[in-house]
Design a protein around this motif. Structure first.
Motif, mmCIF file in Angstrom:
data_model
loop_
_atom_site.group_PDB
_atom_site.id
_atom_site.type_symbol
_atom_site.label_atom_id
_atom_site.label_comp_id
_atom_site.label_asym_id
_atom_site.label_seq_id
_atom_site.Cartn_x
_atom_site.Cartn_y
_atom_site.Cartn_z
ATOM 1 N N ASP A 184 13.121 -28.266 -41.150
ATOM 2 C CA ASP A 184 12.531 -28.850 -42.354
ATOM 3 C C ASP A 184 13.031 -30.285 -42.465
ATOM 4 O O ASP A 184 14.157 -30.529 -42.888
ATOM 5 C CB ASP A 184 12.921 -28.057 -43.595
ATOM 6 N N PRO A 185 12.203 -31.265 -42.072
ATOM 7 C CA PRO A 185 12.660 -32.666 -42.079
ATOM 8 C C PRO A 185 12.707 -33.300 -43.461
ATOM 9 O O PRO A 185 13.119 -34.459 -43.586
ATOM 10 C CB PRO A 185 11.641 -33.361 -41.176
ATOM 11 N N PHE A 186 12.274 -32.582 -44.491
ATOM 12 C CA PHE A 186 12.354 -33.061 -45.873
ATOM 13 C C PHE A 186 12.875 -31.899 -46.722
ATOM 14 O O PHE A 186 12.193 -31.393 -47.610
ATOM 15 C CB PHE A 186 10.974 -33.518 -46.362
ATOM 16 N N CYS A 187 14.102 -31.468 -46.453
ATOM 17 C CA CYS A 187 14.537 -30.141 -46.889
ATOM 18 C C CYS A 187 14.991 -30.062 -48.338
ATOM 19 O O CYS A 187 15.178 -28.957 -48.846
ATOM 20 C CB CYS A 187 15.627 -29.609 -45.960
ATOM 21 N N GLY A 188 15.204 -31.185 -49.024
ATOM 22 C CA GLY A 188 15.632 -31.092 -50.415
ATOM 23 C C GLY A 188 16.935 -30.331 -50.547
ATOM 24 O O GLY A 188 17.920 -30.626 -49.874
ATOM 25 N N LEU A 189 16.929 -29.303 -51.389
ATOM 26 C CA LEU A 189 18.119 -28.486 -51.581
ATOM 27 C C LEU A 189 18.214 -27.330 -50.589
ATOM 28 O O LEU A 189 19.140 -26.530 -50.652
ATOM 29 C CB LEU A 189 18.172 -27.935 -53.005
ATOM 30 N N GLY A 190 17.220 -27.215 -49.675
ATOM 31 C CA GLY A 190 17.361 -26.264 -48.577
ATOM 32 C C GLY A 190 16.771 -24.891 -48.794
ATOM 33 O O GLY A 190 17.190 -23.930 -48.144
ATOM 34 N N SER A 191 15.762 -24.766 -49.660
ATOM 35 C CA SER A 191 15.162 -23.443 -49.912
ATOM 36 C C SER A 191 14.657 -22.799 -48.635
ATOM 37 O O SER A 191 14.947 -21.633 -48.347
ATOM 38 C CB SER A 191 14.012 -23.565 -50.921
ATOM 39 N N MET A 192 13.884 -23.568 -47.833
ATOM 40 C CA MET A 192 13.326 -23.000 -46.609
ATOM 41 C C MET A 192 14.428 -22.648 -45.627
ATOM 42 O O MET A 192 14.343 -21.651 -44.902
ATOM 43 C CB MET A 192 12.334 -23.984 -45.982
ATOM 44 N N LEU A 193 15.481 -23.439 -45.590
ATOM 45 C CA LEU A 193 16.586 -23.172 -44.667
ATOM 46 C C LEU A 193 17.282 -21.866 -45.024
ATOM 47 O O LEU A 193 17.581 -21.049 -44.146
ATOM 48 C CB LEU A 193 17.592 -24.324 -44.707
#
Length: 224
Positions: A184-193
């Motif tokens: 995720d190259p625009f991961c923000g707070l990392g929900s997808m991670l």
């Protein structure tokens, strides 16, 4: 070349880089088992570009994401439209324009309900788009899945991908691709991670804000 860790045979890994997502994509060479799942920033997050500058930036960034994955891998985008000057900015169209430029085809396009059907909303629609594209992968009719996600799930912050949309992407990767790591190259707070890790997938994020990148490294999913 950006550092791209390999998948762990024991437990899913999470690596978060503090930096520019587009620049990272330009320098990265993603292995064949890596997929991109992301949500590109809205114009409100990049005000210096202006509306037309943001549109060009969005299409170019989405095209880079499509090109970054291997032929049989996928890029998945979660995007919410926005109304500007009385007109809708259709981000699904922009993603598909970028995919076409990259030589990718649309495998599926799901609607994620943000609020209950029948609700009137202002500024943003009651739904978001979840689109999956690939250059080489093809899906048989029997591999179809629901086109509408009626419940988006919790959001870790206002700009986050909702957790059920993240989970739908992770389930698809496991069931229909060889991808076992999510980028995720625009991961923000990392929900997808965090959701990727919960499904046994390695995760790599890039976030421009160092503070958010630090929080993305440690994000834990809420208890079910």
């Amino acid at each position: 070349m950006a550092d791209v860790p390999t998948r762990s045979p024991l437990a899913p890994r999470r690596t978060v880089h503090a930096g520019d997502g587009v620049a990272w994509l330009e320098s990265a060479s993603l292995p064949a088992d890596h997929a991109i799942v992301t949500s590109l920033p809205d114009a409100s997050e990049l005000p210096a570009l202006g509306p037309e500058g943001w549109r060009s930036w969005f299409v170019e960034a989405a095209e880079r994401a499509c090109r970054a994955v291997a032929d049989e891998a996928v890029a998945i985008f979660y995007q919410t439209d926005v109304k500007r000057d009385g007109r809708w900015v259709d981000k699904a169209f922009l993603v598909q324009l970028a995919a076409e430029r990259a030589g990718s085809g649309l495998l599926w396009h799901k609607i994620v309900c943000r609020v209950a059907p029948g609700t009137t909303t202002f500024g943003r629609p009651a739904y978001a788009h979840l689109l999956c594209v690939s250059r080489g992968l093809r899906l048989l009719p029997g591999q179809s899945s629901p086109d509408v996600l009626p419940v988006p799930g919790a959001m870790t912050w206002p700009r986050a991908m909702p957790l059920e949309a993240c989970a739908a992407a992770a389930r698809f990767l496991l069931a229909h691709t060889r991808c076992r790591a999510v980028v995720d190259p625009f991961c923000g707070l990392g929900s997808m991670l965090a959701v990727a890790n919960a499904h046994g997938l390695d995760a790599i994020g890039v976030e421009l804000s160092r503070q958010r990148a630090e929080r993305a490294r440690a994000l834990a999913l809420p208890a079910a």
